[in-house]
Scaffold this motif. Sequence first.
Motif, short mmCIF file in Angstrom:
data_model
loop_
_atom_site.label_atom_id
_atom_site.label_comp_id
_atom_site.label_asym_id
_atom_site.label_seq_id
_atom_site.Cartn_x
_atom_site.Cartn_y
_atom_site.Cartn_z
N PRO A 94 -1.12 14.74 3.61
CA PRO A 94 -2.32 15.41 3.21
C PRO A 94 -2.31 16.18 2.08
N ASN A 95 -0.93 16.84 1.88
CA ASN A 95 -0.73 17.75 0.52
C ASN A 95 -0.02 16.99 -0.40
N ASP A 96 0.05 15.65 -0.37
CA ASP A 96 0.64 14.76 -1.35
C ASP A 96 2.31 14.89 -1.59
N THR A 97 3.07 15.36 -0.65
CA THR A 97 4.54 15.88 -0.86
C THR A 97 5.11 14.50 -0.33
N THR A 98 4.64 13.72 0.51
CA THR A 98 5.39 12.52 1.07
C THR A 98 4.56 11.40 0.87
N LEU A 99 5.41 10.21 0.30
CA LEU A 99 4.83 8.95 0.31
C LEU A 99 5.40 8.08 1.15
N TYR A 100 4.74 6.95 1.52
CA TYR A 100 5.06 5.80 2.38
C TYR A 100 4.65 4.56 1.66
N ILE A 101 5.44 3.57 1.57
CA ILE A 101 5.25 2.13 0.89
C ILE A 101 5.25 1.22 2.02
N GLY A 102 4.33 0.26 2.17
CA GLY A 102 4.18 -0.55 3.24
C GLY A 102 3.67 -1.84 2.64
N VAL A 103 3.96 -3.10 3.49
CA VAL A 103 3.12 -4.33 3.32
C VAL A 103 2.31 -4.70 4.57
N CYS A 161 1.40 10.65 7.16
CA CYS A 161 1.04 10.02 5.90
C CYS A 161 -0.19 9.05 6.40
N CYS A 162 -1.16 9.81 5.95
CA CYS A 162 -2.61 9.13 6.62
C CYS A 162 -3.66 9.02 5.50
N LYS A 163 -3.28 9.17 4.29
CA LYS A 163 -4.18 9.06 3.28
C LYS A 163 -3.71 8.04 2.23
N LEU A 164 -4.51 6.82 2.25
CA LEU A 164 -4.41 5.68 1.27
C LEU A 164 -4.64 6.32 -0.13
N VAL A 165 -3.56 6.17 -0.87
CA VAL A 165 -3.66 6.49 -2.48
C VAL A 165 -3.58 5.15 -3.19
N TYR A 166 -3.24 4.24 -2.89
CA TYR A 166 -3.02 3.00 -4.04
C TYR A 166 -2.68 1.73 -2.79
N PHE A 167 -3.16 0.69 -3.54
CA PHE A 167 -2.99 -0.74 -2.92
C PHE A 167 -2.95 -1.71 -3.96
N LYS A 221 9.45 -3.60 -2.72
CA LYS A 221 11.01 -3.13 -2.60
C LYS A 221 11.10 -2.48 -3.99
N LYS A 222 10.39 -3.11 -5.01
CA LYS A 222 10.53 -2.49 -6.35
C LYS A 222 9.94 -0.91 -6.35
N LEU A 223 8.76 -0.97 -5.82
CA LEU A 223 7.97 0.19 -5.76
C LEU A 223 8.90 1.41 -5.00
N ASP A 224 9.57 1.13 -4.04
CA ASP A 224 10.32 1.80 -2.95
C ASP A 224 11.43 2.18 -3.74
N PHE A 225 12.32 1.39 -4.59
CA PHE A 225 13.43 1.62 -5.37
C PHE A 225 12.87 2.89 -6.54
N TYR A 250 1.07 -1.34 -0.07
CA TYR A 250 -0.04 -0.02 -0.12
C TYR A 250 1.02 1.27 -0.12
N ILE A 251 0.47 2.31 -0.47
CA ILE A 251 0.93 3.83 -0.46
C ILE A 251 0.12 4.62 0.34
N MET A 252 0.68 5.31 1.24
CA MET A 252 0.15 6.36 2.01
C MET A 252 0.69 7.78 1.75
N SER A 253 -0.04 8.79 1.67
CA SER A 253 0.47 9.99 1.23
C SER A 253 0.15 11.06 2.52
#
Length: 79
Positions: free
Chosen positions: A13-22, A47-53, A67-71, A8-11
């Motif tokens: 609120p202003n969409d400037t920072t992304l976090y990728i997790g499992v 990072c509190c907004k789910l933008v993709y999974f 790992k591929k997305l993070d890279f 999943y990818i969290m963002s």
Amino acid sequence: MYKTYYIYIMSSPNDTTLYIGVTNDLERRVKEHKRGEIPGFTQKYNCCKLVYFEEYSDIDQAIEREKKLDFSTRFARSK
């Protein structure tokens, strides 16, 4: 027994920072992020907004995809 795993990818609120997790429980994990219960990076950058999974039945595939997305995001930031 069939298990489901998610990348999943969290963002922020202003969409400037992304976090990728499992996780194996996407709904629970998103709620934890929204409440600020996950210490560290996501709490610091809000990072509190789910933008993709994506959904997987194999944890190894989910981790490999994370790992591929993070890279990819690190590579894009370095340009």
